[in-house]
Write a protein that holds these residues in place. Structure first.
Motif, PDB file in Angstrom:
ATOM      1  N   PRO A 247       0.821  -1.213   0.000  1.00  0.00           N
ATOM      2  CA  PRO A 247       0.000   0.000   0.000  1.00  0.00           C
ATOM      3  C   PRO A 247       0.858   1.267   0.000  1.00  0.00           C
ATOM      4  CG  PRO A 247      -0.145  -1.153   2.127  1.00  0.00           C
ATOM      5  CD  PRO A 247       0.668  -2.019   1.223  1.00  0.00           C
ATOM      6  N   ALA A 248       0.489   2.232  -0.806  1.00  0.00           N
ATOM      7  CA  ALA A 248       1.240   3.492  -0.878  1.00  0.00           C
ATOM      8  C   ALA A 248       0.961   4.334   0.369  1.00  0.00           C
ATOM      9  CB  ALA A 248       0.819   4.260  -2.118  1.00  0.00           C
ATOM     10  N   GLU A 249       1.945   5.123   0.760  1.00  0.00           N
ATOM     11  CA  GLU A 249       1.744   6.051   1.884  1.00  0.00           C
ATOM     12  C   GLU A 249       1.184   7.349   1.314  1.00  0.00           C
ATOM     13  OE1 GLU A 249       5.294   6.651   4.160  1.00  0.00           O
ATOM     14  OE2 GLU A 249       4.363   8.137   5.490  1.00  0.00           O
ATOM     15  N   VAL A 250      -0.029   7.717   1.735  1.00  0.00           N
ATOM     16  CA  VAL A 250      -0.608   8.976   1.232  1.00  0.00           C
ATOM     17  C   VAL A 250      -0.891   9.920   2.398  1.00  0.00           C
ATOM     18  CG1 VAL A 250      -1.720   7.703  -0.677  1.00  0.00           C
ATOM     19  CG2 VAL A 250      -3.078   8.388   1.300  1.00  0.00           C
ATOM     20  N   GLY A 251      -0.943  11.199   2.093  1.00  0.00           N
ATOM     21  CA  GLY A 251      -1.236  12.188   3.110  1.00  0.00           C
ATOM     22  C   GLY A 251      -2.715  12.160   3.475  1.00  0.00           C
ATOM     23  N   ALA A 252      -3.030  12.546   4.708  1.00  0.00           N
ATOM     24  CA  ALA A 252      -4.429  12.585   5.143  1.00  0.00           C
ATOM     25  C   ALA A 252      -5.271  13.434   4.199  1.00  0.00           C
ATOM     26  CB  ALA A 252      -4.518  13.145   6.559  1.00  0.00           C
ATOM     27  N   GLU A 253      -4.674  14.498   3.663  1.00  0.00           N
ATOM     28  CA  GLU A 253      -5.426  15.401   2.796  1.00  0.00           C
ATOM     29  C   GLU A 253      -5.254  15.103   1.306  1.00  0.00           C
ATOM     30  OE1 GLU A 253      -7.845  17.212   3.319  1.00  0.00           O
ATOM     31  OE2 GLU A 253      -7.842  17.185   5.508  1.00  0.00           O
ATOM     32  N   ASP A 254      -4.652  13.967   0.961  1.00  0.00           N
ATOM     33  CA  ASP A 254      -4.616  13.580  -0.457  1.00  0.00           C
ATOM     34  C   ASP A 254      -6.008  13.080  -0.845  1.00  0.00           C
ATOM     35  OD1 ASP A 254      -1.988  14.252  -0.846  1.00  0.00           O
ATOM     36  OD2 ASP A 254      -1.204  12.242  -0.464  1.00  0.00           O
ATOM     37  N   PRO A 255      -6.482  13.440  -2.048  1.00  0.00           N
ATOM     38  CA  PRO A 255      -7.832  13.021  -2.438  1.00  0.00           C
ATOM     39  C   PRO A 255      -7.972  11.503  -2.530  1.00  0.00           C
ATOM     40  CG  PRO A 255      -7.062  14.782  -3.877  1.00  0.00           C
ATOM     41  CD  PRO A 255      -5.885  14.363  -3.044  1.00  0.00           C
ATOM     42  N   LEU A 256      -9.117  11.026  -2.045  1.00  0.00           N
ATOM     43  CA  LEU A 256      -9.454   9.609  -2.171  1.00  0.00           C
ATOM     44  C   LEU A 256     -10.362   9.414  -3.382  1.00  0.00           C
ATOM     45  CD1 LEU A 256      -9.547   6.689  -0.975  1.00  0.00           C
ATOM     46  CD2 LEU A 256     -11.464   7.449   0.446  1.00  0.00           C
ATOM     47  N   PHE A 257     -11.364  10.294  -3.496  1.00  0.00           N
ATOM     48  CA  PHE A 257     -12.241  10.174  -4.664  1.00  0.00           C
ATOM     49  C   PHE A 257     -12.891  11.508  -5.024  1.00  0.00           C
ATOM     50  CE2 PHE A 257     -15.098   8.978  -1.087  1.00  0.00           C
ATOM     51  CZ  PHE A 257     -16.235   9.740  -1.332  1.00  0.00           C
ATOM     52  N   ILE A 258     -13.370  11.529  -6.275  1.00  0.00           N
ATOM     53  CA  ILE A 258     -14.193  12.636  -6.777  1.00  0.00           C
ATOM     54  C   ILE A 258     -15.551  12.001  -7.073  1.00  0.00           C
ATOM     55  CG2 ILE A 258     -14.492  14.358  -8.617  1.00  0.00           C
ATOM     56  CD1 ILE A 258     -11.484  13.925  -9.302  1.00  0.00           C
ATOM     57  N   LEU A 259     -16.614  12.660  -6.715  1.00  0.00           N
ATOM     58  CA  LEU A 259     -17.936  12.137  -7.069  1.00  0.00           C
ATOM     59  C   LEU A 259     -18.759  13.293  -7.611  1.00  0.00           C
ATOM     60  CD1 LEU A 259     -19.792   9.692  -7.132  1.00  0.00           C
ATOM     61  CD2 LEU A 259     -20.412  10.149  -4.769  1.00  0.00           C
ATOM     62  N   TYR A 260     -19.221  13.135  -8.849  1.00  0.00           N
ATOM     63  CA  TYR A 260     -19.983  14.213  -9.481  1.00  0.00           C
ATOM     64  C   TYR A 260     -21.415  14.191  -8.974  1.00  0.00           C
ATOM     65  CZ  TYR A 260     -16.076  15.401 -12.398  1.00  0.00           C
ATOM     66  OH  TYR A 260     -14.841  15.830 -12.822  1.00  0.00           O
ATOM     67  N   THR A 261     -21.920  15.369  -8.618  1.00  0.00           N
ATOM     68  CA  THR A 261     -23.300  15.460  -8.141  1.00  0.00           C
ATOM     69  C   THR A 261     -23.951  16.696  -8.728  1.00  0.00           C
ATOM     70  OG1 THR A 261     -24.715  15.314  -6.180  1.00  0.00           O
ATOM     71  CG2 THR A 261     -22.802  16.741  -6.003  1.00  0.00           C
ATOM     72  N   SER A 262     -25.292  16.684  -8.748  1.00  0.00           N
ATOM     73  CA  SER A 262     -26.013  17.787  -9.382  1.00  0.00           C
ATOM     74  C   SER A 262     -26.083  18.998  -8.473  1.00  0.00           C
ATOM     75  CB  SER A 262     -27.431  17.344  -9.716  1.00  0.00           C
ATOM     76  OG  SER A 262     -27.373  16.304 -10.640  1.00  0.00           O
ATOM     77  N   GLY A 263     -25.923  20.154  -9.066  1.00  0.00           N
ATOM     78  CA  GLY A 263     -26.085  21.394  -8.326  1.00  0.00           C
ATOM     79  C   GLY A 263     -27.246  22.172  -8.917  1.00  0.00           C
ATOM     80  N   SER A 264     -27.474  23.391  -8.399  1.00  0.00           N
ATOM     81  CA  SER A 264     -28.617  24.144  -8.896  1.00  0.00           C
ATOM     82  C   SER A 264     -28.312  24.823 -10.219  1.00  0.00           C
ATOM     83  CB  SER A 264     -29.084  25.155  -7.859  1.00  0.00           C
ATOM     84  OG  SER A 264     -28.010  25.899  -7.397  1.00  0.00           O
ATOM     85  N   THR A 265     -27.051  25.018 -10.524  1.00  0.00           N
ATOM     86  CA  THR A 265     -26.722  25.640 -11.804  1.00  0.00           C
ATOM     87  C   THR A 265     -25.633  24.845 -12.509  1.00  0.00           C
ATOM     88  OG1 THR A 265     -25.068  26.975 -10.668  1.00  0.00           O
ATOM     89  CG2 THR A 265     -27.198  28.021 -11.087  1.00  0.00           C
ATOM     90  N   GLY A 266     -25.595  24.993 -13.813  1.00  0.00           N
ATOM     91  CA  GLY A 266     -24.483  24.503 -14.606  1.00  0.00           C
ATOM     92  C   GLY A 266     -24.286  23.000 -14.567  1.00  0.00           C
ATOM     93  N   LYS A 267     -23.090  22.610 -14.917  1.00  0.00           N
ATOM     94  CA  LYS A 267     -22.730  21.192 -15.018  1.00  0.00           C
ATOM     95  C   LYS A 267     -22.600  20.581 -13.632  1.00  0.00           C
ATOM     96  CE  LYS A 267     -21.043  20.715 -19.483  1.00  0.00           C
ATOM     97  NZ  LYS A 267     -21.065  19.513 -20.277  1.00  0.00           N
ATOM     98  N   PRO A 268     -22.694  19.243 -13.549  1.00  0.00           N
ATOM     99  CA  PRO A 268     -22.482  18.583 -12.254  1.00  0.00           C
ATOM    100  C   PRO A 268     -21.142  18.965 -11.634  1.00  0.00           C
ATOM    101  CG  PRO A 268     -23.355  17.029 -13.842  1.00  0.00           C
ATOM    102  CD  PRO A 268     -23.091  18.306 -14.597  1.00  0.00           C
TER     103      PRO A 268
END
Ligand code: 6R9
Length: 648
Positions: A247-268
């Motif tokens: 397993p790689a050593e990653v920082g606590a604040e390194d991103p784990l995932f991106i998840l696209y979700t709907s907002g009130s305007t524009g693209k997800p």
């Protein structure tokens, strides 16, 4: 029906948290977050322990959220390796296929380590490195969990696209995240039908860089086209790969995932979650909200394409060494007893689903529930939208047999884990209320217009959160300015949820639904702007306005007002064609339920569509339209009322 339901004494006696503990722990979590989370941060394994705990500000222009920032860890090691020594032969994942005639699978922690490591090595061989993005577009099969954990193992960032989304939506997410690879399957069986995932991916990749690799799980055996040099047979490569991947050593604040979700305007929006705080929060909420104990079988019926699947099928349960059920199918296939059959078959202890599923099953009669032995159930959960009292009562009586506490969990893609939820041994439930805040969460009710904080116990307004918690999203992928604008600009100093809410005399919170242009269809978020832009992309459409309206099963349905081009005549055929068009552009979940031909839309003199009016007409509540004097052409309203589609 009583209005308050405490758990039984027996339940309370064995619960992780009782009411005294809740009060004490909650007070401690607010008065000294550093001390509280410093302690609970230790529930996961760190490679380099953190020395700093909370470092966050919601100040506009400088919003910055960091938890455990100098610690390092690996999320997959926390979800797998650390359990192998003590429970290597325990089942980590029970996979239940779409077709009940196909055997289910029990994957032990040891096997999970083997499969995840092989998948990680396959990704590495394709050039995927720490920080790279990988799109996962898979059915609910074990490879979806392997793929998530394999990314985490090498420090790559996954972004799951729900298998119901269209090629266009997939292409947007591949390009938006700058992904190096897509992991997909030949096809996805659901309710006996198949979605051609590989064909969809082929279409999407026509709009992406030709360097993007396509890893294909041959799941159903359906024939697909094959592009040599780009397409990779995942199962074959995994079989040949090494089962050893440190397993790689990653920082606590390194991103784990991106998840696209709907907002009130524009693209997800690409919601970004990082590693340390997210895992602490997902695992702690999974254990405490569901009162999970070692040896229990936990089933969250969500799809891993939504945040609920991330936190409560994969990361939360596995970090806790739990046995988690992963279900490929739907509640009504082959019949309306499937959920209960699966509960009985795998002796499920905690069952977590959405009100829309309960309402759909409720309509099929109780005989489907009574057929199956549900004596293993200890607790039920609800998520995605407010649960109406009829559905709550049915769930309680027929599924829980009046002996299982129901936890109604309010949270969001953005929050990583539960925000307002009862803890079953501590907080008696009121049907329809998400009850009280989880540890570290400080809800405030603000007046929507004046932004004033409502200080009385009884209050009504918009729901904001005063300070950060470890599971909070950190930014929007590639657009920190939009992150600040969307969540921190309306109510200065607060995180704005986008939901309305009421607080009652006991301090219980009742979520009243979105106050922005996001609609909640079967517990799935859909931005009205997204559906509108799909509609206007059709050659026959001049203009479109989309609103939600009450729907018996889905909670909210999609109501579209469509103005056609001058030379186009409305017809039933065109109506069907537009529905099909939207399904193609976004996916089946965005299909308009009702389309009203609208020669004109109610606009202000400055050209702004007055959605308030459109919402009222869609709700069949046109008697109380309020002030329409600012409309440029008040007469269009009469036409809209006369031709309204919802006369329920
Ligand atoms: C986890 C999830 C978030 C929106 C949220 C709210 C609604 C979710 C709810 C609820 C009332 C509950 N919502 N849970 N409303 N009671 N228990 O659903 O995330 O897809 O991002 O949706 O769903 O409106 O703002 P997400």
């Amino acid at each position: 029906m009583p209005d308050i339901y405490p758990a039984s004494d027996e339940f309370v006696a064995q619960a992780h948290v009782d009411s005294d503990m809740y009060e004490k722990m909650y007070a401690a979590s607010i008065s000294d977050p550093d001390a509280f989370w410093g302690e609970h941060g230790k529930r996961i394994d760190w490679i380099k322990p953190f020395t700093k705990v909370k470092n966050t500000t919601f100040e506009l222009g400088k919003v910055d959220i960091k938890w455990f920032e100098d610690g390092t860890l690996n999320v997959s090691a926390n979800c797998i390796d650390r359990h192998v020594a003590t429970r290597g032969d325990q089942t980590a994942i029970i996979w239940e296929p779409d077709d009940p005639k196909t055997p289910s699978q029990h994957i032990t922690y040891r096997e999970l380590l083997d499969q995840t490591s092989r998948m990680a090595n396959v990704l590495k061989a394709q050039g995927v490195e720490k920080g790279d993005r990988v799109i996962i577009y898979l059915p609910m099969i074990p490879e979806a969990a392997y793929a998530m954990l394999a990314c985490a193992r090498i420090g790559a960032i996954h972004s799951i696209v729900f298998a119901g989304f269209s090629p266009d939506a997939l292409a947007d997410r591949i390009n938006g995240s700058g992904a190096k690879a897509v992991i997909t399957a030949d096809s996805a069986p659901r309710g006996g039908r198949r979605t051609p995932l590989k064909t969809n991916t082929d279409k999407a990749l026509q709009h992406c860089s030709d360097t993007v690799k396509c890893l294909v799980v041959k799941h159903t055996g359906d024939q697909t086209t094959w592009v040599d040099g780009r397409d990779i047979d995942v199962r074959a490569e995994m079989a040949a790969a090494s089962a050893d991947c440190p397993p790689a050593e990653v920082g606590a604040e390194d991103p784990l995932f991106i998840l696209y979700t709907s907002g009130s305007t524009g693209k997800p929006k690409g919601v970004v979650h990082t590693s340390g705080g997210y895992l602490v929060y997902a695992s702690m909420t999974q254990q405490m909200t569901f009162d999970y104990h070692d040896g229990d079988v936990f089933w969250c019926t969500a799809d891993v394409g939504w945040v609920t699947g991330h936190s409560y099928i994969v990361y939360g349960p596995l970090a806790n060494g739990a046995t988690t059920v992963m279900f490929e199918g739907v509640p009504t296939f082959p019949d309306a007893g499937r959920f209960w059959e699966v509960c009985a078959k795998h002796k499920v202890n905690q069952f977590y689903t959405a009100p829309t599923a309960i309402r759909a099953l409720m309509g099929q009669g109780t005989e489907w529930v009574e057929k199956h032995d549900l004596s293993s159930l200890k607790l039920l959960g609800s998520v995605g939208e407010p649960i109406n009292p009829e559905a709550w009562n049915w769930y309680n009586t027929h599924v829980g047999k009046g002996r299982c506490p129901i936890v109604d969990t309010f949270w969001q893609t953005e929050t990583g884990g539960h925000m307002i939820t009862s803890l079953p041994g501590a907080i008696p439930n009121k049907p329809g209320s998400a009850t009280k805040p989880f540890f570290g969460v400080q809800p405030e009710v603000l007046d929507a217009a004046t932004a004033e904080v409502q200080t009385g116990t009884v209050a009504e307004g918009v729901l904001c959160i005063k300070d950060s918690w470890p599971g909070q999203m950190r930014t929007l992928w590639g657009d920190h300015a939009r992150f600040e604008e969307a969540y921190f600009s309306q109510y200065k100093g607060y995180y704005f949820t986008g939901d309305g809410c009421r607080r009652d005399e006991d301090g219980y919170y009742w979520i009243t639904g979105r106050v922005d242009d996001v609609i909640n269809v079967s517990g799935h978020r859909m931005g009205t702007a997204e559906v509108e832009s799909a509609l206007v992309a059709h050659e026959a459409v001049a203009e479109a306005a989309v609103v939600g309206y009450p729907h018996d099963i889905k909670g909210q349905g999609i109501y579209a007002y469509v103005t056609l081009m001058n030379d186009v005549e409305p017809s039933e055929e065109l109506r069907k064609d537009l529905v099909k068009w939207v399904r193609q552009e976004i996916g089946p979940i965005a299909s308009p339920d009702l389309i009203q031909w609208s020669p004109g839309l109610p606009k202000t003199r400055s050209g702004k569509i007055m959605r308030r009016i459109l919402r009222k007409i869609a709700e069949n509540d046109y008697g109380a339209l309020g002030d329409i004097s600012t409309l440029a052409e008040p007469a269009v309203v009469d036409d809209l009322i006369e031709n309204r589609m919802n006369r329920a």
